[in-house]
Scaffold this motif. Sequence first.
Motif, PDB file in Angstrom:
ATOM      1  N   VAL A 119       1.088  -1.146   0.099  1.00 31.46           N
ATOM      2  CA  VAL A 119       0.053   0.113   0.059  1.00 31.46           C
ATOM      3  C   VAL A 119       0.826   1.417   0.289  1.00 31.46           C
ATOM      4  N   PRO A 120       1.272   1.459  -1.226  1.00 33.16           N
ATOM      5  CA  PRO A 120       2.323   2.733  -1.440  1.00 33.16           C
ATOM      6  C   PRO A 120       2.101   4.271  -0.950  1.00 33.16           C
ATOM      7  N   ASP A 121       2.792   4.580  -0.869  1.00 36.28           N
ATOM      8  CA  ASP A 121       2.890   5.577  -0.662  1.00 36.28           C
ATOM      9  C   ASP A 121       2.366   6.300  -2.608  1.00 36.28           C
ATOM     10  N   GLN A 122       2.203   8.048  -1.859  1.00 38.76           N
ATOM     11  CA  GLN A 122       2.472   8.893  -3.571  1.00 38.76           C
ATOM     12  C   GLN A 122       2.463  10.744  -3.727  1.00 38.76           C
ATOM     13  N   PHE A 123       3.311  10.955  -4.436  1.00 43.02           N
ATOM     14  CA  PHE A 123       3.437  12.732  -4.485  1.00 43.02           C
ATOM     15  C   PHE A 123       3.317  12.687  -6.230  1.00 43.02           C
ATOM     16  N   ALA A 124       3.669  13.858  -6.389  1.00 44.02           N
ATOM     17  CA  ALA A 124       3.329  14.908  -7.467  1.00 44.02           C
ATOM     18  C   ALA A 124       3.622  16.590  -6.918  1.00 44.02           C
ATOM     19  N   VAL A 125       3.886  17.133  -7.782  1.00 43.16           N
ATOM     20  CA  VAL A 125       4.739  18.351  -7.842  1.00 43.16           C
ATOM     21  C   VAL A 125       4.331  19.296  -9.118  1.00 43.16           C
ATOM     22  N   ARG A 126       3.954  20.224  -9.356  1.00 40.63           N
ATOM     23  CA  ARG A 126       3.699  20.633 -10.674  1.00 40.63           C
ATOM     24  C   ARG A 126       3.697  22.485 -10.337  1.00 40.63           C
ATOM     25  N   PHE A 142       6.502  16.852 -11.642  1.00 45.06           N
ATOM     26  CA  PHE A 142       7.383  15.664 -11.881  1.00 45.06           C
ATOM     27  C   PHE A 142       6.232  14.522 -10.563  1.00 45.06           C
ATOM     28  N   GLU A 143       5.972  13.408 -10.543  1.00 44.50           N
ATOM     29  CA  GLU A 143       4.972  12.269  -9.687  1.00 44.50           C
ATOM     30  C   GLU A 143       5.757  11.593  -9.441  1.00 44.50           C
ATOM     31  N   GLY A 144       5.373  10.475  -8.880  1.00 45.59           N
ATOM     32  CA  GLY A 144       5.646   8.715  -8.578  1.00 45.59           C
ATOM     33  C   GLY A 144       4.789   8.213  -7.304  1.00 45.59           C
ATOM     34  N   ILE A 145       5.910   7.180  -7.162  1.00 46.26           N
ATOM     35  CA  ILE A 145       5.863   6.193  -5.824  1.00 46.26           C
ATOM     36  C   ILE A 145       6.896   6.052  -5.593  1.00 46.26           C
ATOM     37  N   PRO A 146       7.367   6.224  -4.006  1.00 46.11           N
ATOM     38  CA  PRO A 146       8.301   6.253  -3.424  1.00 46.11           C
ATOM     39  C   PRO A 146       9.125   5.244  -3.461  1.00 46.11           C
ATOM     40  N   VAL A 147      10.268   4.393  -3.492  1.00 42.94           N
ATOM     41  CA  VAL A 147      10.828   3.344  -2.692  1.00 42.94           C
ATOM     42  C   VAL A 147      10.107   2.949  -1.139  1.00 42.94           C
ATOM     43  N   TYR A 182       8.976   7.303 -11.021  1.00 48.34           N
ATOM     44  CA  TYR A 182       8.918   8.788 -10.887  1.00 48.34           C
ATOM     45  C   TYR A 182       9.151   9.074 -12.373  1.00 48.34           C
ATOM     46  N   ILE A 183       7.909  10.373 -12.388  1.00 42.41           N
ATOM     47  CA  ILE A 183       7.803   9.946 -14.003  1.00 42.41           C
ATOM     48  C   ILE A 183       8.020  12.163 -13.616  1.00 42.41           C
ATOM     49  N   ILE A 184       9.187  12.844 -14.954  1.00 42.15           N
ATOM     50  CA  ILE A 184       8.812  14.059 -15.390  1.00 42.15           C
ATOM     51  C   ILE A 184       8.448  14.708 -16.489  1.00 42.15           C
ATOM     52  N   SER A 185       7.683  15.159 -16.306  1.00 44.09           N
ATOM     53  CA  SER A 185       6.787  16.048 -17.947  1.00 44.09           C
ATOM     54  C   SER A 185       7.225  16.687 -17.911  1.00 44.09           C
ATOM     55  N   VAL A 186       6.440  17.745 -19.174  1.00 44.05           N
ATOM     56  CA  VAL A 186       6.441  18.647 -19.477  1.00 44.05           C
ATOM     57  C   VAL A 186       5.486  18.619 -20.406  1.00 44.05           C
ATOM     58  N   GLU A 187       4.440  20.226 -19.401  1.00 41.91           N
ATOM     59  CA  GLU A 187       3.067  19.584 -19.392  1.00 41.91           C
ATOM     60  C   GLU A 187       2.291  21.458 -20.100  1.00 41.91           C
ATOM     61  N   PRO A 188       1.464  20.513 -20.952  1.00 41.04           N
ATOM     62  CA  PRO A 188       0.616  21.900 -22.083  1.00 41.04           C
ATOM     63  C   PRO A 188      -0.304  21.765 -21.826  1.00 41.04           C
ATOM     64  N   PRO A 223       0.141  16.285 -20.884  1.00 46.33           N
ATOM     65  CA  PRO A 223       1.515  16.043 -19.943  1.00 46.33           C
ATOM     66  C   PRO A 223       2.421  14.546 -20.704  1.00 46.33           C
ATOM     67  N   ILE A 224       3.082  15.501 -21.641  1.00 45.52           N
ATOM     68  CA  ILE A 224       4.210  14.535 -22.409  1.00 45.52           C
ATOM     69  C   ILE A 224       5.586  14.154 -21.176  1.00 45.52           C
ATOM     70  N   ALA A 225       5.946  12.702 -21.634  1.00 40.44           N
ATOM     71  CA  ALA A 225       6.646  12.185 -20.675  1.00 40.44           C
ATOM     72  C   ALA A 225       8.125  12.980 -21.043  1.00 40.44           C
ATOM     73  N   LEU A 226       8.937  12.979 -19.997  1.00 35.38           N
ATOM     74  CA  LEU A 226      10.159  13.268 -20.965  1.00 35.38           C
ATOM     75  C   LEU A 226      11.515  12.280 -20.273  1.00 35.38           C
ATOM     76  N   PHE A 227      10.907  12.370 -18.663  1.00 40.56           N
ATOM     77  CA  PHE A 227      12.347  11.125 -18.132  1.00 40.56           C
ATOM     78  C   PHE A 227      11.117  10.784 -17.450  1.00 40.56           C
ATOM     79  N   ARG A 228      11.366   9.019 -17.499  1.00 41.80           N
ATOM     80  CA  ARG A 228      11.043   8.191 -16.629  1.00 41.80           C
ATOM     81  C   ARG A 228      11.541   7.215 -15.917  1.00 41.80           C
ATOM     82  N   ASN A 229      11.424   6.674 -14.653  1.00 41.10           N
ATOM     83  CA  ASN A 229      13.220   5.818 -14.095  1.00 41.10           C
ATOM     84  C   ASN A 229      11.901   5.396 -13.011  1.00 41.10           C
ATOM     85  N   ARG A 230      11.694   3.243 -13.183  1.00 39.39           N
ATOM     86  CA  ARG A 230      11.612   3.362 -12.362  1.00 39.39           C
ATOM     87  C   ARG A 230      12.085   2.718 -11.623  1.00 39.39           C
TER      88      ARG A 230
END
Length: 368
Positions: free
Chosen positions: A245-252, A273-278, A293-299, A315-322
Amino acid sequence: MKNHILTSIIALAMLAVGQDAMAQGCVAIRQFSGLGNAVGQGNILNQGEWNISTNYRYFKSFRHFRGSHEEPERVENGTEVINHQHGLDINVSYAFTERLYGIVSLPFQYNERSSLYEHNREDRHTTYSKGFSDMRIGAGYWLLSGEKAKKGNTAIGLGLKFPTGDYAATSTFYKGEDEVPTELTVDQSIQLGDGGTGLIVDFQGLWNIGSTNFWYYDGFYMFNPKETNGTPTNRSRPNEAIMSVPDQFAVRTGVFRSFEKIHGLGASLGGRFEGIPVRDAFGGSDGFRRPGYIISVEPGITYMRGDVTGTLNVPIALFRNRTQSVTDIENSTPEREVHGDAAFADYLISFTLAWRIPKKAPALFNSL
């Protein structure tokens, strides 16, 4: 008249940037978000006014990442996992005062997940989930009022996410060479809930930076102290047998501009910038999860007509990290590092339609 125009521009800007956060793929597993930007429009209401909005979101995740490294061969050889996820939130907000507002968000989902590895590893099949998800309620408070809020304002919010969605949804899988139909729980990425009660802390704000240009920002963190929910993952490793049951976060943040020559039209451009922490901030972090987490540009583009506003954000993904999970670390050895993968989308489509309901003036004043 000038003050009326400025008020309309600020209202348009707040409607434009008050969007849901829903990351694009298997990492951020549902449309959890902060409260203020879940319904967004509570922040422009006068005392006694209501706002009703609906937000629809869709994405298709299919690009596999292990860490920040993409594995394009998954798509090339047809072994990728494909998620189609649709979300619809019905949101209601009410202004108790010009600074204090309350929020209720009722979410619904329809999901499809197509894969080989969950079935007989040779033939592609699709599993499904649909229904009511985890609802949210809460309140926000604007830090400034009156003349102090003329150029901008910031709100802080606090709320709860309830485990109202089915966190043990099942579908039909096809196992073995004979493709025997078997009813099993669906993957964590398309479960309708997580089974935990979450505490949401969020913020949002908007500041005039000259003419009809505004700087906006919002973000949230959802604390999910419950460790596991008892739902089987159908995975082979013992420490990954039950869902976490994970935490979640986002910042815009970004810039919004209203076009004076086209009344009611505005556009925004920002990043998220959004995602689920370890690991969770509170409580244990055992069980299976796909952190990252995912970093996106958002028009985005917004149009307001009267008390109704429509907003489209992509939002268009620029950087993705599992990132490497707790169970990945536990299963690793000096000879072999375990690092699970996750599928991400290229973009997310988010459309909001909001109706602001003004408070009616007393009959005495209507007759004057």
